[in-house]
Design a protein around this motif. Structure first.
Motif, PDB file in Angstrom:
ATOM      1  N   ARG A  78       0.814  -1.215   0.000  1.00  0.00           N
ATOM      2  CA  ARG A  78       0.000   0.000   0.000  1.00  0.00           C
ATOM      3  C   ARG A  78       0.851   1.271   0.000  1.00  0.00           C
ATOM      4  NH1 ARG A  78      -1.164   4.049   2.670  1.00  0.00           N
ATOM      5  NH2 ARG A  78       0.426   3.508   4.199  1.00  0.00           N
ATOM      6  N   ARG A  79       0.467   2.219  -0.797  1.00  0.00           N
ATOM      7  CA  ARG A  79       1.119   3.526  -0.803  1.00  0.00           C
ATOM      8  C   ARG A  79       0.062   4.593  -1.004  1.00  0.00           C
ATOM      9  NH1 ARG A  79       5.672   6.778  -2.185  1.00  0.00           N
ATOM     10  NH2 ARG A  79       4.507   7.700  -0.481  1.00  0.00           N
ATOM     11  N   SER A  80       0.243   5.721  -0.365  1.00  0.00           N
ATOM     12  CA  SER A  80      -0.638   6.857  -0.630  1.00  0.00           C
ATOM     13  C   SER A  80      -0.273   7.444  -1.986  1.00  0.00           C
ATOM     14  CB  SER A  80      -0.449   7.931   0.438  1.00  0.00           C
ATOM     15  OG  SER A  80      -0.758   7.420   1.709  1.00  0.00           O
ATOM     16  N   VAL A  81      -1.229   8.112  -2.586  1.00  0.00           N
ATOM     17  CA  VAL A  81      -0.965   8.850  -3.823  1.00  0.00           C
ATOM     18  C   VAL A  81      -1.174  10.324  -3.499  1.00  0.00           C
ATOM     19  CG1 VAL A  81      -1.688   9.239  -6.207  1.00  0.00           C
ATOM     20  CG2 VAL A  81      -1.735   6.925  -5.262  1.00  0.00           C
ATOM     21  N   GLN A  87      -5.076   9.855  -0.353  1.00  0.00           N
ATOM     22  CA  GLN A  87      -4.100  10.406   0.599  1.00  0.00           C
ATOM     23  C   GLN A  87      -4.809  11.012   1.804  1.00  0.00           C
ATOM     24  OE1 GLN A  87      -1.487  13.680  -0.592  1.00  0.00           O
ATOM     25  NE2 GLN A  87       0.177  12.861   0.665  1.00  0.00           N
ATOM     26  N   TRP A  88      -4.281  10.716   2.956  1.00  0.00           N
ATOM     27  CA  TRP A  88      -4.801  11.214   4.237  1.00  0.00           C
ATOM     28  C   TRP A  88      -4.024  12.485   4.568  1.00  0.00           C
ATOM     29  CZ3 TRP A  88      -4.768   7.453   9.088  1.00  0.00           C
ATOM     30  CH2 TRP A  88      -5.216   8.136  10.207  1.00  0.00           C
ATOM     31  N   LEU A  89      -4.719  13.615   4.552  1.00  0.00           N
ATOM     32  CA  LEU A  89      -4.060  14.892   4.831  1.00  0.00           C
ATOM     33  C   LEU A  89      -4.780  15.612   5.967  1.00  0.00           C
ATOM     34  CD1 LEU A  89      -3.515  16.260   1.193  1.00  0.00           C
ATOM     35  CD2 LEU A  89      -1.818  15.180   2.673  1.00  0.00           C
ATOM     36  N   THR A  90      -4.015  16.466   6.636  1.00  0.00           N
ATOM     37  CA  THR A  90      -4.671  17.392   7.565  1.00  0.00           C
ATOM     38  C   THR A  90      -4.462  18.823   7.046  1.00  0.00           C
ATOM     39  OG1 THR A  90      -2.733  17.081   8.974  1.00  0.00           O
ATOM     40  CG2 THR A  90      -4.792  16.046   9.693  1.00  0.00           C
ATOM     41  N   GLU A  91      -3.208  19.202   6.831  1.00  0.00           N
ATOM     42  CA  GLU A  91      -2.870  20.547   6.361  1.00  0.00           C
ATOM     43  C   GLU A  91      -3.445  21.596   7.326  1.00  0.00           C
ATOM     44  OE1 GLU A  91      -4.158  19.922   2.160  1.00  0.00           O
ATOM     45  OE2 GLU A  91      -2.042  19.604   1.723  1.00  0.00           O
ATOM     46  N   TRP A  92      -3.231  22.858   7.045  1.00  0.00           N
ATOM     47  CA  TRP A  92      -3.553  23.893   8.045  1.00  0.00           C
ATOM     48  C   TRP A  92      -5.034  23.966   8.404  1.00  0.00           C
ATOM     49  CZ3 TRP A  92      -6.927  27.850   6.943  1.00  0.00           C
ATOM     50  CH2 TRP A  92      -7.192  28.098   5.586  1.00  0.00           C
ATOM     51  N   GLU A 152       8.007   3.442  -4.194  1.00  0.00           N
ATOM     52  CA  GLU A 152       8.106   3.154  -2.763  1.00  0.00           C
ATOM     53  C   GLU A 152       8.839   4.329  -2.106  1.00  0.00           C
ATOM     54  OE1 GLU A 152       6.435   1.150  -0.914  1.00  0.00           O
ATOM     55  OE2 GLU A 152       7.537   1.955   0.760  1.00  0.00           O
ATOM     56  N   ARG A 153       8.583   4.549  -0.835  1.00  0.00           N
ATOM     57  CA  ARG A 153       9.298   5.610  -0.118  1.00  0.00           C
ATOM     58  C   ARG A 153      10.128   4.973   0.994  1.00  0.00           C
ATOM     59  NH1 ARG A 153       7.228   6.939   5.082  1.00  0.00           N
ATOM     60  NH2 ARG A 153       5.072   6.359   5.438  1.00  0.00           N
ATOM     61  N   THR A 154      11.076   5.740   1.551  1.00  0.00           N
ATOM     62  CA  THR A 154      11.838   5.184   2.665  1.00  0.00           C
ATOM     63  C   THR A 154      10.909   5.110   3.880  1.00  0.00           C
ATOM     64  OG1 THR A 154      12.618   7.402   3.127  1.00  0.00           O
ATOM     65  CG2 THR A 154      14.134   5.958   1.933  1.00  0.00           C
ATOM     66  N   ARG A 155      11.109   4.120   4.676  1.00  0.00           N
ATOM     67  CA  ARG A 155      10.254   3.891   5.842  1.00  0.00           C
ATOM     68  C   ARG A 155      11.106   3.907   7.101  1.00  0.00           C
ATOM     69  NH1 ARG A 155       4.780   3.537   4.515  1.00  0.00           N
ATOM     70  NH2 ARG A 155       4.851   3.470   2.258  1.00  0.00           N
ATOM     71  N   PRO A 156      10.522   4.276   8.231  1.00  0.00           N
ATOM     72  CA  PRO A 156      11.270   4.175   9.491  1.00  0.00           C
ATOM     73  C   PRO A 156      11.702   2.720   9.712  1.00  0.00           C
ATOM     74  CG  PRO A 156       9.150   5.284   9.800  1.00  0.00           C
ATOM     75  CD  PRO A 156       9.146   4.752   8.418  1.00  0.00           C
TER      76      PRO A 156
HETATM   77  C1  LIG Z   1      -3.089  12.116  10.562  1.00  0.00           C
HETATM   78  C2  LIG Z   1      -2.234  12.297   9.351  1.00  0.00           C
HETATM   79  C3  LIG Z   1      -2.126  13.553   8.784  1.00  0.00           C
HETATM   80  C4  LIG Z   1      -1.330  13.769   7.663  1.00  0.00           C
HETATM   81  N1  LIG Z   1      -1.256  15.009   7.138  1.00  0.00           N
HETATM   82  C5  LIG Z   1      -0.424  15.236   6.112  1.00  0.00           C
HETATM   83  C6  LIG Z   1      -0.300  16.559   5.587  1.00  0.00           C
HETATM   84  O1  LIG Z   1      -0.960  17.487   6.033  1.00  0.00           O
HETATM   85  N2  LIG Z   1       0.565  16.739   4.557  1.00  0.00           N
HETATM   86  C7  LIG Z   1       1.314  15.693   4.025  1.00  0.00           C
HETATM   87  O2  LIG Z   1       2.077  15.899   3.087  1.00  0.00           O
HETATM   88  N3  LIG Z   1       1.174  14.432   4.509  1.00  0.00           N
HETATM   89  C8  LIG Z   1       0.346  14.184   5.537  1.00  0.00           C
HETATM   90  N4  LIG Z   1       0.218  12.920   6.007  1.00  0.00           N
HETATM   91  C9  LIG Z   1       1.029  11.827   5.403  1.00  0.00           C
HETATM   92  C10 LIG Z   1       0.368  11.183   4.185  1.00  0.00           C
HETATM   93  O3  LIG Z   1      -0.957  10.852   4.400  1.00  0.00           O
HETATM   94  C11 LIG Z   1       1.068   9.869   3.787  1.00  0.00           C
HETATM   95  O4  LIG Z   1       1.127   9.038   4.882  1.00  0.00           O
HETATM   96  C12 LIG Z   1       2.435  10.112   3.268  1.00  0.00           C
HETATM   97  O5  LIG Z   1       2.279  10.821   2.097  1.00  0.00           O
HETATM   98  C13 LIG Z   1       3.207   8.778   3.072  1.00  0.00           C
HETATM   99  O6  LIG Z   1       2.528   7.885   2.325  1.00  0.00           O
HETATM  100  P1  LIG Z   1       2.281   6.320   2.548  1.00  0.00           P
HETATM  101  O7  LIG Z   1       0.879   6.221   3.033  1.00  0.00           O
HETATM  102  O8  LIG Z   1       2.464   5.787   1.176  1.00  0.00           O
HETATM  103  O9  LIG Z   1       3.234   5.769   3.511  1.00  0.00           O
HETATM  104  C14 LIG Z   1      -0.596  12.674   7.100  1.00  0.00           C
HETATM  105  C15 LIG Z   1      -0.723  11.408   7.673  1.00  0.00           C
HETATM  106  C16 LIG Z   1      -1.522  11.217   8.798  1.00  0.00           C
HETATM  107  C17 LIG Z   1      -1.621   9.837   9.387  1.00  0.00           C
END
Ligand SMILES: Cc1cc2nc3c(=O)[nH]c(=O)nc-3n(C[C@H](O)[C@H](O)[C@H](O)COP(=O)(O)O)c2cc1C
Length: 189
Positions: free
Chosen positions: A12-15, A136-141, A175-179
């Motif tokens: 799984r990867r976010s887009v 993609q799961w974002l919060t942003e400002w 793929e991205r680097t992971r902890p």
């Molecule tokens: C609660 C939460 C909030 C996030 N908010 C942001 C954000 O505001 N901006 C951002 O670039 N990534 C944010 N992310 C990270 C991306 O959703 C995503 O995890 C990241 O791009 C890595 O992708 P992956 O899901 O493929 O590991 C957030 C992740 C979580 C869990």
């Protein structure tokens, strides 16, 4: 051992939101995504989450509100920044705001209810990916802004767990680097 579900989760990867495009999920697919979000571990059967859907013109209308708020908070905002805010929700055909809605409960701490809303976010990602969409799961400002919270009719107990952007994808993300997992595991003895 071949296990399709664990392989799917491990790949799984976010887009990134800017790489999402139309079409978004159909009504039927959206129903699957929302039912998946709703099917998460939930101590006390409280259902401490709710969903606000942004589709079609509503994304543009909300973007105008974001832009107005952005200017108010950033007096020196450039035209390019304001334009970006205006178009923020147009990056994807569907945005789901997941609202964490904890209640006072004698047995279930707020922390557990918040985690449950986070699980709903993750299930939205998984269901979207399983249906062939990027997300993609974002919060942003704007997830942390009082004015935006008011516009979304959040109560004082509610918080945005995330804005989940969902759409079609042209190209699979790399793929991205992971902890380091090993540094995060200890065996209790
Ligand atoms: C609660 C939460 C909030 C996030 N908010 C942001 C954000 O505001 N901006 C951002 O670039 N990534 C944010 N992310 C990270 C991306 O959703 C995503 O995890 C990241 O791009 C890595 O992708 P992956 O899901 O493929 O590991 C957030 C992740 C979580 C869990």
């Amino acid at each position: 051992m071949n296990n399709t579900i664990s392989d799917f989760i491990l790949a799984r990867r976010s887009v990134t939101a800017k790489d999402l495009c139309a079409p978004g999920p159909s009504e039927e697919q959206l129903d699957i995504i929302l039912r998946s979000a709703h099917r998460v571990p939930d101590h006390g059967k409280i259902g401490p989450w709710r969903f606000v859907l942004f589709q079609d013109d509503a994304r543009d209308r909300f973007g105008k509100k974001l832009a107005r708020r952005f200017v108010k908070k950033n007096e020196n905002a450039t035209e390019a920044q304001i334009e970006f805010e205006r178009h923020r929700f147009l990056r994807a055909p569907l945005v789901i705001a997941v609202v964490s809605s904890p209640i006072d409960h004698p047995k279930v701490p707020e922390w557990e209810q918040v985690l449950s809303a986070g699980a709903a976010c993750q299930n939205i990602l998984l269901a979207s990916h399983a249906l062939g969409f990027g997300a993609q799961w974002l919060t942003e400002w704007y997830a942390f802004d009082k004015y935006v919270a008011k516009k979304l009719k959040l109560t004082s107990a509610e918080k945005i767990a995330g804005f989940i952007y969902i759409g079609s994808v042209d190209k699979k993300p790399d793929e991205r680097t992971r902890p380091d997992l090993n540094q995060r595991i200890t065996v209790y003895r």
